[in-house]
Design a protein around this motif. Structure first.
Motif, PDB file in Angstrom:
ATOM      1  N   GLU B 586       0.729  -0.944   0.189  1.00  0.00           N
ATOM      2  CA  GLU B 586       0.010  -0.180  -0.281  1.00  0.00           C
ATOM      3  C   GLU B 586       0.506   1.373   0.111  1.00  0.00           C
ATOM      4  N   MET B 587       0.738   2.308  -0.670  1.00  0.00           N
ATOM      5  CA  MET B 587       1.258   3.535  -1.160  1.00  0.00           C
ATOM      6  C   MET B 587       1.013   4.375   0.342  1.00  0.00           C
ATOM      7  N   GLY B 588       1.742   5.029   0.662  1.00  0.00           N
ATOM      8  CA  GLY B 588       1.736   6.066   1.750  1.00  0.00           C
ATOM      9  C   GLY B 588       0.353   6.457   2.346  1.00  0.00           C
ATOM     10  N   ARG B 589      -0.620   7.296   0.844  1.00  0.00           N
ATOM     11  CA  ARG B 589      -1.229   8.113   0.849  1.00  0.00           C
ATOM     12  C   ARG B 589      -2.237   6.511   0.086  1.00  0.00           C
ATOM     13  N   SER B 590      -3.403   6.302   0.719  1.00  0.00           N
ATOM     14  CA  SER B 590      -3.775   5.757   0.211  1.00  0.00           C
ATOM     15  C   SER B 590      -5.950   5.169   0.775  1.00  0.00           C
ATOM     16  N   ARG B 591      -6.824   4.965  -0.213  1.00  0.00           N
ATOM     17  CA  ARG B 591      -8.076   4.344   0.523  1.00  0.00           C
ATOM     18  C   ARG B 591      -8.542   6.158   0.634  1.00  0.00           C
ATOM     19  N   ASN B 592      -9.139   6.405   1.584  1.00  0.00           N
ATOM     20  CA  ASN B 592      -9.531   7.986   1.487  1.00  0.00           C
ATOM     21  C   ASN B 592      -8.413   9.260   1.445  1.00  0.00           C
ATOM     22  N   THR B 593      -7.777   9.000   1.488  1.00  0.00           N
ATOM     23  CA  THR B 593      -6.772   9.611   1.870  1.00  0.00           C
ATOM     24  C   THR B 593      -5.505   9.331   0.502  1.00  0.00           C
ATOM     25  N   SER B 594      -5.906   8.923  -0.364  1.00  0.00           N
ATOM     26  CA  SER B 594      -5.222   8.853  -1.851  1.00  0.00           C
ATOM     27  C   SER B 594      -5.084  10.334  -2.559  1.00  0.00           C
ATOM     28  N   PHE B 595      -3.862  10.217  -2.891  1.00  0.00           N
ATOM     29  CA  PHE B 595      -4.054  11.255  -4.162  1.00  0.00           C
ATOM     30  C   PHE B 595      -3.615  11.534  -5.913  1.00  0.00           C
ATOM     31  N   CYS B 596      -4.663  12.021  -5.719  1.00  0.00           N
ATOM     32  CA  CYS B 596      -5.287  12.446  -7.196  1.00  0.00           C
ATOM     33  C   CYS B 596      -3.923  11.973  -8.215  1.00  0.00           C
ATOM     34  N   CYS B 597      -4.351  11.527  -9.473  1.00  0.00           N
ATOM     35  CA  CYS B 597      -2.878  11.204 -10.293  1.00  0.00           C
ATOM     36  C   CYS B 597      -3.510  12.846 -11.023  1.00  0.00           C
ATOM     37  N   GLY B 598      -4.377  13.411 -11.181  1.00  0.00           N
ATOM     38  CA  GLY B 598      -4.448  14.593 -11.904  1.00  0.00           C
ATOM     39  C   GLY B 598      -5.456  14.876 -12.983  1.00  0.00           C
ATOM     40  N   GLY B 599      -5.936  13.329 -13.305  1.00  0.00           N
ATOM     41  CA  GLY B 599      -6.919  13.597 -14.138  1.00  0.00           C
ATOM     42  C   GLY B 599      -8.257  13.704 -14.363  1.00  0.00           C
ATOM     43  N   GLY B 600      -8.615  13.925 -13.388  1.00  0.00           N
ATOM     44  CA  GLY B 600      -9.920  14.530 -12.464  1.00  0.00           C
ATOM     45  C   GLY B 600     -10.897  15.924 -13.154  1.00  0.00           C
ATOM     46  N   GLY B 601     -12.193  15.885 -12.971  1.00  0.00           N
ATOM     47  CA  GLY B 601     -12.848  17.364 -13.208  1.00  0.00           C
ATOM     48  C   GLY B 601     -12.851  18.462 -14.220  1.00  0.00           C
ATOM     49  N   GLY B 602     -12.311  17.183 -15.257  1.00  0.00           N
ATOM     50  CA  GLY B 602     -11.481  17.846 -16.859  1.00  0.00           C
ATOM     51  C   GLY B 602     -10.826  18.181 -16.660  1.00  0.00           C
ATOM     52  N   HIS B 603      -9.915  17.423 -15.827  1.00  0.00           N
ATOM     53  CA  HIS B 603      -8.473  18.426 -16.057  1.00  0.00           C
ATOM     54  C   HIS B 603      -7.389  16.705 -17.146  1.00  0.00           C
ATOM     55  N   MET B 604      -8.413  15.845 -18.293  1.00  0.00           N
ATOM     56  CA  MET B 604      -7.593  14.951 -18.565  1.00  0.00           C
ATOM     57  C   MET B 604      -7.371  15.990 -19.973  1.00  0.00           C
ATOM     58  N   TRP B 605      -8.406  16.847 -20.231  1.00  0.00           N
ATOM     59  CA  TRP B 605      -7.716  18.189 -21.686  1.00  0.00           C
ATOM     60  C   TRP B 605      -7.751  19.467 -20.623  1.00  0.00           C
ATOM     61  N   ILE B 606      -8.380  19.321 -19.741  1.00  0.00           N
ATOM     62  CA  ILE B 606      -7.547  20.811 -19.313  1.00  0.00           C
ATOM     63  C   ILE B 606      -6.137  21.063 -18.815  1.00  0.00           C
ATOM     64  N   GLU B 607      -5.258  21.520 -19.654  1.00  0.00           N
ATOM     65  CA  GLU B 607      -4.163  21.563 -19.278  1.00  0.00           C
ATOM     66  C   GLU B 607      -3.714  22.576 -17.783  1.00  0.00           C
ATOM     67  N   GLU B 608      -2.790  21.682 -17.686  1.00  0.00           N
ATOM     68  CA  GLU B 608      -2.113  22.231 -16.083  1.00  0.00           C
ATOM     69  C   GLU B 608      -1.566  22.974 -15.566  1.00  0.00           C
ATOM     70  N   GLN B 609      -2.187  24.327 -15.184  1.00  0.00           N
ATOM     71  CA  GLN B 609      -0.521  24.782 -14.743  1.00  0.00           C
ATOM     72  C   GLN B 609       0.155  24.404 -14.620  1.00  0.00           C
ATOM     73  N   PRO B 610       1.055  25.760 -15.083  1.00  0.00           N
ATOM     74  CA  PRO B 610       2.563  25.294 -14.177  1.00  0.00           C
ATOM     75  C   PRO B 610       2.914  26.231 -12.759  1.00  0.00           C
ATOM     76  N   GLY B 611       3.543  24.796 -11.853  1.00  0.00           N
ATOM     77  CA  GLY B 611       3.209  24.838 -11.074  1.00  0.00           C
ATOM     78  C   GLY B 611       5.206  24.212 -10.271  1.00  0.00           C
ATOM     79  N   THR B 612       4.691  24.021  -9.298  1.00  0.00           N
ATOM     80  CA  THR B 612       6.903  23.592  -8.947  1.00  0.00           C
ATOM     81  C   THR B 612       6.795  22.114 -10.051  1.00  0.00           C
ATOM     82  N   THR B 613       5.908  20.874  -9.790  1.00  0.00           N
ATOM     83  CA  THR B 613       5.849  19.644 -10.890  1.00  0.00           C
ATOM     84  C   THR B 613       3.962  19.724 -11.054  1.00  0.00           C
ATOM     85  N   LYS B 614       3.878  18.320 -12.169  1.00  0.00           N
ATOM     86  CA  LYS B 614       2.895  17.461 -12.600  1.00  0.00           C
ATOM     87  C   LYS B 614       2.296  16.909 -11.272  1.00  0.00           C
ATOM     88  N   ILE B 615       1.337  16.858 -10.670  1.00  0.00           N
ATOM     89  CA  ILE B 615       0.478  15.545 -10.001  1.00  0.00           C
ATOM     90  C   ILE B 615       0.546  14.930 -10.269  1.00  0.00           C
TER      91      ILE B 615
END
Lengths: 264, 671
Positions: B586-615
């Protein structure tokens, strides 16, 4: 300011070329089943241009499309973007017309609508890409034409049209009424808003037949066509990949530049 | 008999009741003004179903208030709040016991009295220890998520002063009485006893005077705290507003915004604070600015401008401004988006619900963000270009995948499979709803094909829609393009009904959530299962046999819309455990504390804004820490996100991303 926009429905340009079939008998393209046709991309930008003028100067946008029943979806799409009214030109006699025949039918419809300051077309259709209808239409209507517009401004009963040319752009002035064909440089068409979608849902799109617009049968006769399709084939696409290398990234860049310069 | 006199050394002690009544009146006045603020908002369904709410409230109170489940996920602040909370519960009950018993029997007597003293003292000491922990955390260690305001200091100082003077009062009384008469009683008051010892040398008259003064000071301080929290609407007010918010919390599906009535909507989405419902405004006041949501937010963690904490706090400022304008007779409420929260913040959200899962007071961030997006998209036509392209594709092509990504047509994947493809007039009981990504994107089509083979092997009788299937509408809804969602929902429901579909198997958790939880509001009630649930069932029924030769270390990534949105945590793990050889790390963050892959909320298509890293790259770090050779997930978006970050890290040889169904098929083949 009243604008009439001519739009065309085309097979979805996203369809991979290999999916098309050609009927050698009738010399017709058969797009794959199940993919609904869409508005020709340039025509959608013409609608966008019309909407921008309407945003500034008010007035009415009328959209016409020549095609089969499904084209009314395309007209409804333009209404959701901001057009006020749309007419579908549908008649068996309109099938398989060339650019001249199409321009004739559109001209008849435009004359029936009347009272326009501006007629807009896309620079060319996304399927056949002939780019003829706009200019021929202006000729029949007897009004000036400016092609490949990337910006249209209206002031003092005149249009200032910015036009893309090979090495930049030029700005032309045209009187009202004029016909302008719109190029993609004008920018992304708007996403229909809530109110637009609501209106489009309820809108009835009247259908005009040849007799409704007073189109003469002789003009629609195939014998009078100016063009003839002699052959049709699906293009074969070949991709070759060559890695351009060099001792340093700089050298690789120089080598790449040399390769490209030989190709253009 | 051990006992003590209530109101000892306090002549006219009952005056405190009069003062308390005055303080409570001020508090009630302050609270009423705040209540009016919430009613700037629109009506909300939350005020209905009170009967249904009571059992939910009791359950939530037991688990999340009394047992501090959500708080304790973060040990230091969790423990800190827990001891302050229980400390004050004890003190509050003790005061009530004092007051009530005084008028009946004088006070508790004998051994119970001694135990009472001990418990009350422990309560006070716990609360004091908690306050010291809180002060140290807020003013010395200063974790990033804390945004310290003056009110935080005032509240803390008030509580600390009350606790300390409480012990002083008790100690001085003991010094004057019990310490000499019954030192064996005095020791039961652990805190008070220490004070009594310190003041043992003081003269009796001084003791009486200081006891009397401090008693009144302590009492007035408590009343002042009540008045202060009521009039300023201090953070202390959360002791009332948070339970209220928990009581009225949404009982519907996670993150599902209310439908817009297309025909009659006056405003589209939230243009001003008044366009939210009163429950959403109550949320703003229930928020204590604790920052747990900010810590959980994948956008914030990767350097994007979004902090869910800040969004809520910014909206609260708007609520106050709107109320102010209303009071000045100018009816206008300021426009929300622009100054704060900014468009960039609103579009950075992946709707992963980590913020909502961690919030101890059940604030709902997602629906607010979607409502802000709705206004931008539907009323103002403002959105990132990539969002617009996706929405345009949804509108004209019925799916969000167009352009270079997709070289397939909808029904292509079915060719040569001999599936039951529903034609007009056909009917079927069970439909396998493939989803756009599973039908159109090369990598995901592989998982879809795997799925059909597994279903066939288990003898599941199912049909597919083939080229007729369109999008479920999820990306449009999350991106705020509600009308498109409604059109698609209605269309799909009609198709399901036309084919007499009863049960729908989905492979995409986003389709699963949408069809299962959101279609019912549009008249579509179907039995919807996610394939992980179905496969877990098939295995336990013995219809699927898995071999045990899969030598691999696996880790499982919980997709947000399957886990946090729908609570499906066990079934995928049961399936993986049924394949006995592989080791599940198991990962440290799993089940209900699972960390998003970055693809939800339309973000599979909406370009990720520049930040320190990608989700997805940040999640990849979690995956790598487990030492797994294969990361398994059950969502097409997650799968693509991981494939992309594996590619990016050039780790193709050491790490594979697999859909759960692909792992199942591999395990089947060897049997």
């Amino acid at each position: 300011m009243n604008t009439i926009v001519c739009v065309k429905q085309v097979p979805d340009p996203e369809i991979p070329p290999a999916k098309f079939k050609i009927d050698p008998e009738t010399k017709k393209v058969i797009p794959p089943a199940g993919v609904p046709p869409v508005i020709s991309v340039y025509d959608e930008r013409a609608v966008e241009a019309a909407c921008r003028l309407k945003d500034k100067h008010k007035g009415k946008i009328t959209v016409i499309s020549m095609g089969s029943g499904k084209a009314s979806d395309v007209i409804k799409h333009t209404i959701s973007m901001g057009a006020d009214e749309g007419f579908l030109l549908e008649d068996q006699a309109f099938e398989n017309l060339d650019s001249f025949g199409t321009a004739y039918v559109l001209a008849k419809a435009i004359q029936k609508i009347g009272g326009y300051d501006l007629v807009l077309c896309g620079r060319q259709a996304a399927d056949w890409g002939a780019g003829q209808v706009g200019s021929i239409l202006a000729e029949i209507l007897g009004i000036p034409v400016v092609t490949l517009a990337c910006d249209i401004q209206a002031a003092d009963k005149k249009f200032r049209v910015k036009r893309t040319v090979k090495d930049g752009f030029e700005v032309l002035e045209a009187p009202m009424p004029s016909l302008v064909t719109v190029s993609s440089e004008i920018g992304l068409p708007r996403l229909p808003g809530g109110v637009g979608l609501m209106l489009a849902r309820k809108k009835q799109i009247p259908v005009w037949k040849a007799q409704d617009i007073g189109a003469e049968a002789s003009q629609l006769d195939k014998a009078n066509a100016h063009t003839e399709i002699t052959g049709l084939s699906v293009p074969t696409r070949k991709t070759e990949c060559e890695m351009v290398t060099g001792g340093t990234p700089g050298e690789a860049g120089v080598n790449l530049a040399e390769k490209i310069s030989k190709l253009i | 008999m051990a006992s003590r006199e209530v109101f000892w050394n306090i002549p006219y002690g009952y005056v405190i009741y009069v003062l308390a009544a005055i303080a409570l009146t001020f508090w009630a006045f302050g609270f009423y003004r705040r209540y009016q603020l919430w009613h700037l908002g629109k009506p909300d369904d939350s005020s209905k179903n009170i009967g249904k709410r009571i059992p939910v409230f009791i359950r939530t109170t037991l688990v999340d208030v009394l047992a501090h489940r959500r708080f304790l996920r973060d040990p230091y602040p969790g423990m800190m709040h827990l001891i302050i909370f229980w400390g004050f519960i004890i003190l509050l009950l003790a005061s009530a016991v004092d007051a009530v018993t005084h008028y009946i029997i004088g006070h508790i007597i004998g051994t119970p009295y001694l135990w009472f003293k001990l418990i009350v003292n422990i309560g006070g000491l716990l609360a004091l220890a908690g306050i010291i922990m809180a002060a140290y955390r807020r003013y010395v260690s200063k974790p990033k998520r804390l945004n310290t305001l003056l009110d935080d200091g005032i509240g803390m100082a008030l509580i600390a002063a009350m606790l300390i003077t409480g012990f002083m009062v008790e100690g001085l009384r003991q010094a004057a009485t019990e310490l000499t008469l019954h030192p064996d009683w005095a020791v039961w008051s652990a805190g008070g006893f220490l004070v009594a010892k310190a003041f043992a040398d003081m003269s009796q008259s001084s003791l009486l005077f200081w006891h009397w003064s401090l008693w009144w000071f302590h009492s007035v301080l408590a009343l002042a705290a009540i008045i202060y929290s009521g009039l300023v609407f201090s953070k202390l007010q959360h002791v009332v507003v948070s339970p209220l918010n928990i009581f009225f919390r949404s009982l519907g599906p996670v993150g599902s915004p209310a439908p817009i009535d297309i025909e009659n909507a006056e405003t589209l989405g939230a243009a001003t604070i008044k366009d939210f419902t009163w429950k959403h405004l109550l949320d703003l006041d229930a928020c204590t600015n604790c920052g747990r949501c900010q810590d959980a937010c994948p956008a914030w963690a990767t350097g994007k401008p979004l902090s869910p904490r800040k969004v809520v706090q910014d909206l609260k400022v708007h609520m106050l401004k709107a109320a102010n304008n209303q009071a000045n007779q100018s009816d206008s409420a300021p426009t929300l988006v622009g100054e704060a929260p900014s468009e960039a913040e609103i579009w950075a959200c992946t709707t992963c619900a980590a913020c909502q899962e961690t919030c101890p007071v059940y604030v709902e961030h997602i629906v607010k963000i979607i409502d802000l997006r709705r206004n931008l998209v539907l009323a103002q036509s403002k959105m990132p270009e990539t969002a617009q392209l996706m929405l345009r594709n949804m509108q004209s092509r019925g799916h969000p995948w167009a352009g270079v990504q997709s070289l397939r047509l909808r029904g292509d994947w079915t060719s040569g499979l001999e599936l039951k493809i529903l034609a007009e007039g056909d009917s079927a009981n069970t439909l396998f709803w493939v989803g756009c990504t599973g039908a159109l994107v090369e990598r995901n089509v592989a998982a879809t094909l795997s799925m059909t083979r597994v279903l066939k092997a288990a003898g599941v009788d199912f049909a597919v829609l083939g080229e007729v299937e369109t999008c479920c509408g999820d990306p449009a809804r999350r991106a705020g393009y509600e009308f498109q969602f409604q059109v698609m929902a209605e269309q799909n429901i009609e198709i399901f009904k036309n084919h007499q579909i009863k049960e729908i198997i989905t492979s995409c958790p986003h389709c699963y959530h949408t069809i299962k939880n959101e279609y019912p509001r549009y008249g579509g009630d179907f039995k919807v299962v996610h394939y992980t649930q179905l496969i877990a069932d098939l295995i336990s029924q013995g219809r699927l046999k898995l071999a045990s030769k899969l030598n691999s270390i696996l880790t499982y990534h919980d997709p947000c819309y399957l886990g946090r949105y729908n609570g499906v945590y066990l079934e995928p793990r049961r399936v993986l455990e049924a394949i006995s050889k592989p080791r599940l790390e198991e990962m440290g963050r799993s089940r209900n504390t699972s960390f998003c892959c970055g693809g939800g909320g339309g973000h599979m298509w909406i370009e990720e804004q520049p930040g320190t890293t990608k989700i997805n790259q940040m999640r990849m770090e979690d995956i790598l820490k487990t030492g797994a050779e294969t990361v398994v997930t059950a969502c097409p978006y997650c799968l693509q996100m991981f494939e992309e970050s594996i590619e990016h890290k050039q780790m193709k040889d050491s790490l594979k991303a697999r859909d759960l169904v692909e792992v199942v098929e591999a395990a089947m083949k060897q049997s």
